[in-house]
Design a protein around this motif. Structure first.
Motif, PDB file in Angstrom:
ATOM      1  N   ALA A 128       0.852  -1.189   0.000  1.00 54.50           N
ATOM      2  CA  ALA A 128       0.000   0.000   0.000  1.00 54.50           C
ATOM      3  C   ALA A 128       0.884   1.234   0.000  1.00 54.50           C
ATOM      4  N   LYS A 129       0.377   2.308  -0.608  1.00 56.06           N
ATOM      5  CA  LYS A 129       1.094   3.579  -0.621  1.00 56.06           C
ATOM      6  C   LYS A 129       0.107   4.701  -0.345  1.00 56.06           C
ATOM      7  N   THR A 130       0.406   5.479   0.703  1.00 60.80           N
ATOM      8  CA  THR A 130      -0.406   6.621   1.089  1.00 60.80           C
ATOM      9  C   THR A 130       0.484   7.853   1.145  1.00 60.80           C
ATOM     10  N   VAL A 131      -0.006   8.963   0.612  1.00 59.59           N
ATOM     11  CA  VAL A 131       0.743  10.216   0.651  1.00 59.59           C
ATOM     12  C   VAL A 131      -0.108  11.278   1.334  1.00 59.59           C
ATOM     13  N   ASP A 132       0.558  12.262   1.915  1.00 57.46           N
ATOM     14  CA  ASP A 132      -0.140  13.372   2.549  1.00 57.46           C
ATOM     15  C   ASP A 132      -0.435  14.460   1.524  1.00 57.46           C
ATOM     16  N   THR A 133      -1.653  14.957   1.542  1.00 56.00           N
ATOM     17  CA  THR A 133      -2.049  16.065   0.669  1.00 56.00           C
ATOM     18  C   THR A 133      -2.664  17.164   1.527  1.00 56.00           C
ATOM     19  N   VAL A 134      -2.935  18.301   0.906  1.00 54.24           N
ATOM     20  CA  VAL A 134      -3.552  19.409   1.648  1.00 54.24           C
ATOM     21  C   VAL A 134      -4.941  19.028   2.158  1.00 54.24           C
ATOM     22  N   ASP A 135      -5.556  18.042   1.510  1.00 57.17           N
ATOM     23  CA  ASP A 135      -6.884  17.584   1.932  1.00 57.17           C
ATOM     24  C   ASP A 135      -6.825  16.377   2.856  1.00 57.17           C
ATOM     25  N   GLY A 136      -5.607  15.992   3.262  1.00 61.72           N
ATOM     26  CA  GLY A 136      -5.448  14.841   4.138  1.00 61.72           C
ATOM     27  C   GLY A 136      -4.792  13.675   3.419  1.00 61.72           C
ATOM     28  N   PRO A 137      -4.647  12.529   4.097  1.00 63.92           N
ATOM     29  CA  PRO A 137      -3.985  11.366   3.485  1.00 63.92           C
ATOM     30  C   PRO A 137      -4.735  10.862   2.253  1.00 63.92           C
ATOM     31  N   LEU A 138      -3.943  10.500   1.220  1.00 65.20           N
ATOM     32  CA  LEU A 138      -4.506   9.939  -0.012  1.00 65.20           C
ATOM     33  C   LEU A 138      -3.831   8.604  -0.269  1.00 65.20           C
ATOM     34  N   THR A 139      -4.624   7.534  -0.310  1.00 65.29           N
ATOM     35  CA  THR A 139      -4.082   6.204  -0.579  1.00 65.29           C
ATOM     36  C   THR A 139      -4.096   5.954  -2.081  1.00 65.29           C
ATOM     37  N   ILE A 140      -2.876   5.777  -2.649  1.00 64.63           N
ATOM     38  CA  ILE A 140      -2.728   5.598  -4.093  1.00 64.63           C
ATOM     39  C   ILE A 140      -2.805   4.119  -4.468  1.00 64.63           C
ATOM     40  N   LEU A 141      -2.261   3.253  -3.600  1.00 69.33           N
ATOM     41  CA  LEU A 141      -2.283   1.812  -3.841  1.00 69.33           C
ATOM     42  C   LEU A 141      -2.855   1.095  -2.624  1.00 69.33           C
ATOM     43  N   HIS A 142      -3.703   0.078  -2.883  1.00 67.54           N
ATOM     44  CA  HIS A 142      -4.376  -0.649  -1.817  1.00 67.54           C
ATOM     45  C   HIS A 142      -4.069  -2.144  -1.912  1.00 67.54           C
ATOM     46  N   ASP A 143      -3.421  -2.718  -0.930  1.00 65.47           N
ATOM     47  CA  ASP A 143      -3.308  -4.171  -0.742  1.00 65.47           C
ATOM     48  C   ASP A 143      -2.996  -4.921  -2.046  1.00 65.47           C
ATOM     49  N   ILE A 144      -1.833  -4.596  -2.633  1.00 64.00           N
ATOM     50  CA  ILE A 144      -1.402  -5.221  -3.889  1.00 64.00           C
ATOM     51  C   ILE A 144      -0.620  -6.495  -3.578  1.00 64.00           C
ATOM     52  N   ASN A 145      -0.984  -7.586  -4.250  1.00 70.53           N
ATOM     53  CA  ASN A 145      -0.318  -8.883  -4.055  1.00 70.53           C
ATOM     54  C   ASN A 145      -0.090  -9.555  -5.406  1.00 70.53           C
ATOM     55  N   PHE A 146       1.149  -9.912  -5.704  1.00 73.50           N
ATOM     56  CA  PHE A 146       1.450 -10.700  -6.898  1.00 73.50           C
ATOM     57  C   PHE A 146       2.921 -11.115  -6.860  1.00 73.50           C
ATOM     58  N   SER A 147       3.289 -12.032  -7.750  1.00 74.69           N
ATOM     59  CA  SER A 147       4.687 -12.433  -7.872  1.00 74.69           C
ATOM     60  C   SER A 147       5.012 -12.604  -9.351  1.00 74.69           C
ATOM     61  N   VAL A 148       6.296 -12.503  -9.662  1.00 74.71           N
ATOM     62  CA  VAL A 148       6.764 -12.635 -11.038  1.00 74.71           C
ATOM     63  C   VAL A 148       7.953 -13.593 -11.044  1.00 74.71           C
ATOM     64  N   ALA A 149       7.945 -14.521 -11.984  1.00 74.65           N
ATOM     65  CA  ALA A 149       8.999 -15.522 -12.072  1.00 74.65           C
ATOM     66  C   ALA A 149      10.110 -15.073 -13.019  1.00 74.65           C
TER      67      ALA A 149
END
Length: 231
Positions: A16-37
């Motif tokens: 997950a990735k959350t950043v602070d903005t003037v309007d409060g926290p903004l979550t850009i990515l939510h619970d990402i799961n995967f793998s690559v071989a």
């Protein structure tokens, strides 16, 4: 490709990735799961603002997540320092940017040999290897040209040579054809997959171009920071 028999080179858990903005926290990515071989190719697609480039930056260790874990070549880059992430990138990673990111005052040859020199290779050896890769991308006549004297397609070919010259285990590409016209874009796509197949490295790219995405073995779709489809 049977991923079950290959080594996992990238594993993402509850990212997950959350950043602070003037309007409060903004979550850009939510619970990402995967793998690559090892040796796989994966396209990350989605509308503008879906979080694609943010995700790619995290995977390459250019930024750190707010939550979750990223294992790159069995190393936890989500918990690594900036210096440690830079070392991991120099050992294992190549990166191609939409905006080329070439250094204006350096020639094509100097741009390509730079990552080798930063990794400790002697200058003459680095220059010789860089020349080989510029020849591979069809720029043997442009070795001493600076970026401003090259076309967009030529600049992206220099960027490809720079990304591949270190023979990376994994290559990240962020909209590699986004700044090019259709004809040059098709040439870059052909070259990207040709070079990647030659090295056998893992390829992860972000694109809005479904023709490019379809060339990859797998596609993962992001929408509003969430994985909504994956194969």
């Amino acid at each position: 490709m049977d991923a079950t028999t290959l080594k996992t080179v990238l594993e993402v858990s509850h990212l997950a990735k959350t950043v602070d903005t003037v309007d409060g926290p903004l979550t850009i990515l939510h619970d990402i799961n995967f793998s690559v071989a090892e040796g796989e190719s994966l396209a990350i697609v989605g509308a503008s603002g879906s979080g694609k480039s943010t995700l790619l930056g995290l995977l390459a260790g250019l930024d750190t997540p707010s939550k979750g874990q990223i294992l790159l070549m069995d190393r936890d880059i989500s918990a690594a320092s900036e210096d440690q992430r830079a070392q991991i990138r120099s050992q294992h990673v190549g990166f191609v940017f939409q905006s080329f990111q070439l250094i204006d005052h350096l020639t094509a040859l100097e741009n390509v040999q730079l990552p080798l020199e930063l990794a400790g290779m002697p200058r003459a050896e680095a220059a010789a290897k860089a020349q080989v890769w510029l020849e591979k991308v069809g720029l043997s006549e442009r070795l001493k040209h600076r970026p401003k004297t090259l076309s967009g397609g030529e600049q992206q070919r220099v960027a490809l040579a720079r990304a591949f010259v270190t023979e990376p285990d994994i290559l990240f590409a962020d909209e590699p054809t986004g700044s090019l016209d259709e004809q040059n874009g098709q040439k870059i796509i052909q070259l990207l997959f040709q070079l990647n197949q030659e090295l056998g490295s893992t390829l992860i790219l972000v694109t809005h171009d479904m023709a490019l995405a379809s060339r990859c073995e797998r596609q993962m779709v992001l929408n509003n920071g969430r994985v909504v489809a994956s194969d």
